[in-house]
Design a protein around this motif. Structure first.
Motif, PDB file in Angstrom:
ATOM      1  N   ALA A  94       0.829  -1.213   0.000  1.00  0.00           N
ATOM      2  CA  ALA A  94       0.000   0.000   0.000  1.00  0.00           C
ATOM      3  C   ALA A  94       0.861   1.260   0.000  1.00  0.00           C
ATOM      4  CB  ALA A  94      -0.921   0.010   1.232  1.00  0.00           C
ATOM      5  N   PHE A  95       2.128   1.167   0.459  1.00  0.00           N
ATOM      6  CA  PHE A  95       3.075   2.277   0.429  1.00  0.00           C
ATOM      7  C   PHE A  95       2.501   3.563   1.044  1.00  0.00           C
ATOM      8  CE2 PHE A  95       4.512  -0.046  -3.543  1.00  0.00           C
ATOM      9  CZ  PHE A  95       5.530  -0.725  -2.878  1.00  0.00           C
ATOM     10  N   GLU A  96       1.915   3.451   2.210  1.00  0.00           N
ATOM     11  CA  GLU A  96       1.361   4.625   2.873  1.00  0.00           C
ATOM     12  C   GLU A  96       2.221   4.978   4.090  1.00  0.00           C
ATOM     13  OE1 GLU A  96      -2.633   3.778   3.905  1.00  0.00           O
ATOM     14  OE2 GLU A  96      -3.377   3.833   1.829  1.00  0.00           O
ATOM     15  N   PRO A  97       2.377   6.290   4.396  1.00  0.00           N
ATOM     16  CA  PRO A  97       3.119   6.675   5.606  1.00  0.00           C
ATOM     17  C   PRO A  97       2.451   6.058   6.847  1.00  0.00           C
ATOM     18  CG  PRO A  97       2.672   8.579   4.213  1.00  0.00           C
ATOM     19  CD  PRO A  97       1.867   7.454   3.658  1.00  0.00           C
ATOM     20  N   HIS A  98       3.246   5.544   7.760  1.00  0.00           N
ATOM     21  CA  HIS A  98       2.649   4.919   8.941  1.00  0.00           C
ATOM     22  C   HIS A  98       3.588   5.004  10.148  1.00  0.00           C
ATOM     23  CE1 HIS A  98       5.043   1.735   7.004  1.00  0.00           C
ATOM     24  NE2 HIS A  98       5.256   1.275   8.235  1.00  0.00           N
ATOM     25  N   TYR A  99       2.977   4.906  11.317  1.00  0.00           N
ATOM     26  CA  TYR A  99       3.733   4.802  12.573  1.00  0.00           C
ATOM     27  C   TYR A  99       3.009   3.791  13.452  1.00  0.00           C
ATOM     28  CZ  TYR A  99       5.749   5.723  17.115  1.00  0.00           C
ATOM     29  OH  TYR A  99       6.366   5.565  18.330  1.00  0.00           O
ATOM     30  N   MET A 100       3.785   2.881  14.056  1.00  0.00           N
ATOM     31  CA  MET A 100       3.177   1.873  14.924  1.00  0.00           C
ATOM     32  C   MET A 100       4.196   1.470  15.984  1.00  0.00           C
ATOM     33  SD  MET A 100       3.349  -1.483  12.427  1.00  0.00           S
ATOM     34  CE  MET A 100       2.980  -2.585  13.776  1.00  0.00           C
ATOM     35  N   GLU A 101       3.679   0.928  17.088  1.00  0.00           N
ATOM     36  CA  GLU A 101       4.524   0.391  18.151  1.00  0.00           C
ATOM     37  C   GLU A 101       4.144  -1.067  18.351  1.00  0.00           C
ATOM     38  OE1 GLU A 101       3.920   2.862  21.527  1.00  0.00           O
ATOM     39  OE2 GLU A 101       4.848   4.643  20.630  1.00  0.00           O
ATOM     40  N   ARG A 102       5.169  -1.928  18.500  1.00  0.00           N
ATOM     41  CA  ARG A 102       4.912  -3.369  18.587  1.00  0.00           C
ATOM     42  C   ARG A 102       5.769  -3.958  19.714  1.00  0.00           C
ATOM     43  NH1 ARG A 102       7.062  -7.763  16.035  1.00  0.00           N
ATOM     44  NH2 ARG A 102       8.299  -6.539  14.568  1.00  0.00           N
ATOM     45  N   VAL A 103       5.135  -4.803  20.524  1.00  0.00           N
ATOM     46  CA  VAL A 103       5.838  -5.510  21.606  1.00  0.00           C
ATOM     47  C   VAL A 103       6.252  -6.875  21.085  1.00  0.00           C
ATOM     48  CG1 VAL A 103       5.707  -6.402  23.963  1.00  0.00           C
ATOM     49  CG2 VAL A 103       4.478  -4.309  23.347  1.00  0.00           C
ATOM     50  N   ARG A 104       7.548  -7.136  21.096  1.00  0.00           N
ATOM     51  CA  ARG A 104       8.061  -8.406  20.600  1.00  0.00           C
ATOM     52  C   ARG A 104       7.830  -9.506  21.635  1.00  0.00           C
ATOM     53  NH1 ARG A 104      13.922  -8.275  18.923  1.00  0.00           N
ATOM     54  NH2 ARG A 104      13.256 -10.177  17.840  1.00  0.00           N
ATOM     55  N   ALA A 105       8.068 -10.729  21.200  1.00  0.00           N
ATOM     56  CA  ALA A 105       7.875 -11.877  22.088  1.00  0.00           C
ATOM     57  C   ALA A 105       8.811 -11.835  23.286  1.00  0.00           C
ATOM     58  CB  ALA A 105       8.071 -13.173  21.297  1.00  0.00           C
ATOM     59  N   GLY A 107       9.583  -9.199  24.912  1.00  0.00           N
ATOM     60  CA  GLY A 107       9.243  -8.053  25.739  1.00  0.00           C
ATOM     61  C   GLY A 107       9.783  -6.729  25.243  1.00  0.00           C
ATOM     62  N   GLN A 108      10.615  -6.758  24.252  1.00  0.00           N
ATOM     63  CA  GLN A 108      11.176  -5.529  23.695  1.00  0.00           C
ATOM     64  C   GLN A 108      10.094  -4.753  22.945  1.00  0.00           C
ATOM     65  OE1 GLN A 108      14.024  -6.135  20.558  1.00  0.00           O
ATOM     66  NE2 GLN A 108      15.212  -4.326  21.135  1.00  0.00           N
ATOM     67  N   VAL A 109      10.074  -3.410  23.135  1.00  0.00           N
ATOM     68  CA  VAL A 109       9.083  -2.571  22.461  1.00  0.00           C
ATOM     69  C   VAL A 109       9.791  -1.815  21.332  1.00  0.00           C
ATOM     70  CG1 VAL A 109       7.332  -0.777  22.696  1.00  0.00           C
ATOM     71  CG2 VAL A 109       7.818  -2.323  24.619  1.00  0.00           C
ATOM     72  N   ILE A 110       9.271  -1.978  20.126  1.00  0.00           N
ATOM     73  CA  ILE A 110       9.868  -1.374  18.932  1.00  0.00           C
ATOM     74  C   ILE A 110       8.857  -0.412  18.303  1.00  0.00           C
ATOM     75  CG2 ILE A 110      10.864  -1.793  16.652  1.00  0.00           C
ATOM     76  CD1 ILE A 110      12.562  -2.888  18.865  1.00  0.00           C
ATOM     77  N   SER A 111       9.318   0.818  17.968  1.00  0.00           N
ATOM     78  CA  SER A 111       8.470   1.718  17.170  1.00  0.00           C
ATOM     79  C   SER A 111       8.918   1.612  15.710  1.00  0.00           C
ATOM     80  CB  SER A 111       8.601   3.160  17.646  1.00  0.00           C
ATOM     81  OG  SER A 111       9.874   3.687  17.318  1.00  0.00           O
ATOM     82  N   VAL A 112       7.920   1.570  14.806  1.00  0.00           N
ATOM     83  CA  VAL A 112       8.189   1.428  13.371  1.00  0.00           C
ATOM     84  C   VAL A 112       7.609   2.650  12.655  1.00  0.00           C
ATOM     85  CG1 VAL A 112       7.940  -0.005  11.325  1.00  0.00           C
ATOM     86  CG2 VAL A 112       8.017  -1.072  13.588  1.00  0.00           C
ATOM     87  N   GLU A 113       8.482   3.404  11.963  1.00  0.00           N
ATOM     88  CA  GLU A 113       8.052   4.601  11.235  1.00  0.00           C
ATOM     89  C   GLU A 113       8.414   4.399   9.762  1.00  0.00           C
ATOM     90  OE1 GLU A 113       9.045   9.396  11.132  1.00  0.00           O
ATOM     91  OE2 GLU A 113       9.502   8.198  12.917  1.00  0.00           O
TER      92      GLU A 113
END
Length: 637
Positions: A94-105, A107-113
Motif C-alpha cells: 500500500a506504500f502509505e506513511p505509517h507509525y506503529m509500536e509493537r511488543v516483541r515476544a 518483551g522488547q518494544v519497537i516503534s516502526v516509522e
C-alpha cells in the motif's frame, strides 16, 4: 609516488562509507523497492530482529523476512503463517506513511516509522523504545498525583506527534518531487522550437516558455501578465482573434497564416483548458512549407510526365513521318506554289518538334543542384548575357541589395528563369522602354527577385491564365511555355511566383528560400556517417582540405557532440544513419543552426532525397574531393 592527496571517491569507497555511516546509527533502517526486494539495510536492523545474513542482502524478499519472524513466534501464536505473511505483504504494497509500536515476544518494544519513496518502495526506521516505555510505567506507578486520564492523553499525544512527523516528512518529499517535475517540464518546453503558453479568461498570459520572439521576431519574450493583442501586435492579433474567440467558446482551432514582417509561415493551435483559459502553441513552419511546395511540384511534374510521355512519343513519330513525306515531295518536280506549301509544312513540323522539346523540359527529370552562388556575379553575368538581345531603345538595369554572401541556389536554373523573364519584358516594351531586375531579402526567410518593365502591363486574362501551359498573348510567335517553365523552376526550389501590374508596367516576382552557403574556413567538421569505410574516406578528404574532423555514426551521437562542442564550423552528414533518426532529423533538432551539407546515395525519387534538396546542399555519392572542395569553397563557374 603520484603526489595525489584527498579522498579517492570511487563507487566502491562511496558505498563503503555509506554502509559505515548507516551502521553507526542507533536505529534500525531498511529500504525495500516497489517489488518488495531489499535495497539496503544497516547492522542495527539485523541485530534488532536477529536476522540471518541471507535476509539482509540486497535482493532479499520482504515476504521471506516476515515468514522467518512469524515462524520464530515474533507475532505470537499464529495458526496460519501464510495468512500473516500475506497480510503484511499487502500492507507493505500500500506504500502509505505509517507509525506503529509493537511488543516483541521477548518483551522488547519497537516503534516502526515508514514512508513511501517517490518511485515506489518504502523506507522504514525501527527504534527500541523499551526503556521509554518502562520509564512511563514507573512514572505511572509512582506518581499518585497524575491521573490515569492524563497519562493516557500524554501517550496519545506522543503517538500522534510521531505520526505527524512521518506525515510531514512524506509531504516534504512530495513537495520536492513536484518542484523537480515543474522544473523539468519548464526546461522541456523552453527547449522546444515552438512558443507554448497559456492565456487566462481575459486573454492575458499566465504562462509562457519565453520563445515567442524566436517564432515571431520582434515580439517580446517576457510576456507574463501581458494581453495577447499587446504581445502579438495589432495586425497579427486581427488574424488570430476569431480563432481565439472560438477557443474561448470551447472549440479547438488549428490554423496557419503568413506573418507580415518577413513572410514567415506560422501554425497556431488554440486549445480550451476547460476552465475558461486557452493553451497556445505557435510553430514556425516556413521550412516545412517550402519543402511541401517543392514536393508537390515534383509530384505534379511526375504526373504530367506520365500523361504526356506516351502522347509526345506518338506525336514525335507523326512529325517524323510528316517531315519524311515533305522531304520526298520537295525532291519532286512540283509547281512553285506547291514548293512553298511544302516549305511551310516543314517549318510547322519543326516548330512542333521544338514544342515537344519544351514539353520534355517541363516534365522531364529536372533536379535542382544548389551550389554556393555569388548573386552579385550571377546578376551581372545575366545583364551582360541579355543586353545584346535588347533593342537599342530598351535599357536593362540591375538593383541588387542582397547581402554580400554566397547563397545556396541552382545558378543555372535561376539564370535561365531570369533570362526568360527579361526576354518577355523586352517583348512587352516593344521598341523602347526599361527592364529592371531588383533583388532583396525578406527578413531571413526569402530572396525576392522582381523583373519589371515599362510596357502596357498584364491584361486581366493574362493575370489569370499566364501561368497555364500554352497560354500566350504573342500569337504564333509564342509557345505559351515560358512563364510556366519559370513557375516550375521556382516551385521545385520551394518558392513561389506572382504576377502584378505596377504604375509603370508589369512585374514578375520570384520568391526563393533564403539559405546562406556554409562558410568556408579551416576548422572543426562534424562528420556523421554510419559506414566505417565511407567515413574513413570522407575523413581523409576533409583532412586534406585543411579541416579537423570529429565523427559520429548516428543523429543522437551527433546531437550530443554539437551540445558539448562550441567550435564546430560545419556538419557533413549522410541522410540515412544508424538508428531511427535521419540526417534531416539531425538538421531539425540541432539547437544552433550549424552550416550543414547532406550527402546520399538515395535516388532522386526517394522522398528523403527530395526533401533534403529543399533544406540544405546535397552531395550525391560517390563524390570526389574536388567536388567536395568546390561546394565548400563556393567556386561557381
Amino acid at each position: 609516488m603520484s603526489g595525489r592527496t584527498g579522498l579517492d571517491l570511487t563507487d566502491k569507497n562511496i558505498k563503503a562509507m555509506t554502509t559505515a555511516g548507516l551502521n553507526l546509527i542507533g536505529q534500525g533502517l531498511s529500504i525495500y523497492d516497489s517489488q518488495l526486494r531489499m535495497v539496503v539495510s544497516n547492522r542495527p536492523f539485523q541485530e534488532m530482529f536477529d536476522l540471518p545474513d541471507r535476509l539482509v542482502q540486497p535482493g532479499a524478499f520482504f515476504h521471506d523476512t516476515i515468514r522467518y519472524l512469524a515462524e520464530l513466534g515474533e507475532y505470537g501464536d499464529v495458526a496460519d503463517v501464510d495468512t500473516i505473511v500475506e497480510q503484511r505483504v499487502q500492507q507493505a504494497l500500500a506504500f502509505e506513511p505509517h507509525y506503529m509500536e509493537r511488543v516483541r515476544a521477548n518483551g522488547q518494544v519497537i516503534s516502526v516509522e515508514g514512508a513511501p519513496l517517490p518511485k515506489g518502495g518504502w523506507v522504514a526506521v525501527y527504534t527500541d523504545i523499551t526503556n521509554t516505555k518502562q520509564a512511563e510505567a514507573l512514572l505511572r506507578a509512582r506518581s499518585e498525583e497524575l491521573s490515569e486520564q492524563l497519562l493516557d492523553r500524554a501517550e496519545e499525544l506522543t503517538a500522534t506527534n510521531r505520526k505527524l512527523a512521518a506525515t510531514i516528512s512524506a509531504l516534504e518529499e512530495a513537495k520536492r518531487q513536484l518542484t523537480e517535475i515543474e522544473a523539468r517540464t519548464r526546461m522541456t518546453t523552453e527547449m522546444m522550437p515552438a512558443h507554448i503558453a497559456h492565456l487566462d479568461s481575459e486573454g492575458r498570459y499566465d504562462y509562457s516558455n519565453r520563445r515567442l520572439s524566436t517564432v515571431l521576431p520582434g515580439r517580446p519574450s517576457d510576456i507574463l501578465g501581458m494581453h495577447i493583442s499587446q504581445a502579438l501586435g495589432s495586425a497579427t492579433y486581427l488574424r488570430v482573434e476569431a480563432h481565439l474567440q472560438n477557443a474561448y467558446g470551447g472549440e479547438p482551432s488549428v490554423f496557419e497564416f503568413n506573418e507580415d514582417q518577413d513572410s514567415r509561415r506560422i501554425r497556431v493551435s488554440f486549445t480550451p483548458d476547460g476552465e475558461g483559459g486557452v493553451y497556445v502553441m505557435s510553430v514556425d513552419i516556413t521550412e516545412e512549407t517550402q519543402a511541401r511546395v517543392a514536393l508537390q511540384q515534383t509530384r505534379r511534374r511526375a504526373m504530367a510526365a506520365q500523361m504526356t510521355s506516351g502522347l509526345a512519343h506518338d506525336f514525335s513519330n507523326l512529325l517524323t513521318i510528316i517531315l519524311g513525306i515533305q522531304s520526298r515531295l520537295q525532291k519532286m518536280d512540283l509547281p512553285e506554289s506547291a514548293r512553298e506549301l511544302v516549305a511551310a509544312t516543314q517549318q510547322t513540323a519543326r516548330r512542333g518538334g521544338q514544342l515537344l522539346n519544351r514539353i520534355a523540359d517541363m516534365t522531364g527529370s529536372r533536379t535542382p543542384q544548389p551550389k554556393a552562388t555569388d548573386m552579385r556575379g550571377l546578376l551581372e553575368d545575366l545583364r551582360i548575357l541579355a543586353s545584346p538581345s535588347l533593342p537599342r531603345g530598351v535599357g536593362l538595369s540591375v538593383v541588387n541589395t542582397l547581402p554580400d554572401e554566397a547563397l545556396m541556389l541552382d545558378p543555372g536554373m535561376v539564370q535561365d528563369a531570369l533570362l526568360n523573364l527579361v526576354l518577355n519584358a523586352r517583348d512587352a516594351c516593344g521598341g523602347s522602354g526599361q527592364v529592371t531586375i531588383s533583388a532583396h531579402t525578406i527578413g531571413t526567410i526569402w530572396i525576392e527577385i522582381a523583373v519589371s518593365d515599362t510596357g502596357p502591363g498584364f491584361s486581366l486574362e493574362a493575370l489569370d491564365k499566364a501561368l497555364n501551359p500554352f497560354f500566350t498573348t504573342k500569337g504564333d510567335k509564342g509557345s505559351g511555355l515560358g512563364l510556366p517553365m519559370v513557375y516550375d523552376t521556382v516551385k521545385l526550389a520551394g518558392g513561389d511566383l506572382s504576377l502584378r501590374n505596377t504604375p509603370s508596367g508589369a512585374s514578375v516576382v520570384l520568391r526563393l528560400p533564403y539559405r546562406p552557403a556554409p562558410p568556408v574556413q579551416e576548422g572543426l567538421v562534424l562528420l556523421v556517417e554510419d559506414s566505417d569505410a565511407l567515413r574513413q574516406n570522407f575523413r581523409d578528404m576533409l583532412i586534406d582540405l585543411g579541416f579537423t574532423v570529429i565523427e559520429a555514426t548516428s543523429a543522437d551521437e551527433a546531437l550530443a557532440l554539437t551540445s558539448d562542442l562550441n567550435d564546430i564550423a560545419l556538419v557533413l552528414s549522410d541522410i540515412r544513419l544508424e538508428g531511427d533518426a535521419t540526417g534531416l532529423d539531425l538538421l531539425t533538432r540541432m539547437r544552433s543552426r550549424l552550416p550543414t551539407i547532406l550527402m546520399t546515395s538515395l535516388p532522386y525519387s526517394d522522398p528523403l532525397h527530395r526533401e533534403a534538396l529543399t533544406r540544405a546542399p546535397v552531395l550525391r555519392k560517390p563524390f570526389t574531393r574536388a567536388q567536395l572542395s568546390a561546394l565548400l569553397r563556393s567556386e561557381v563557374a
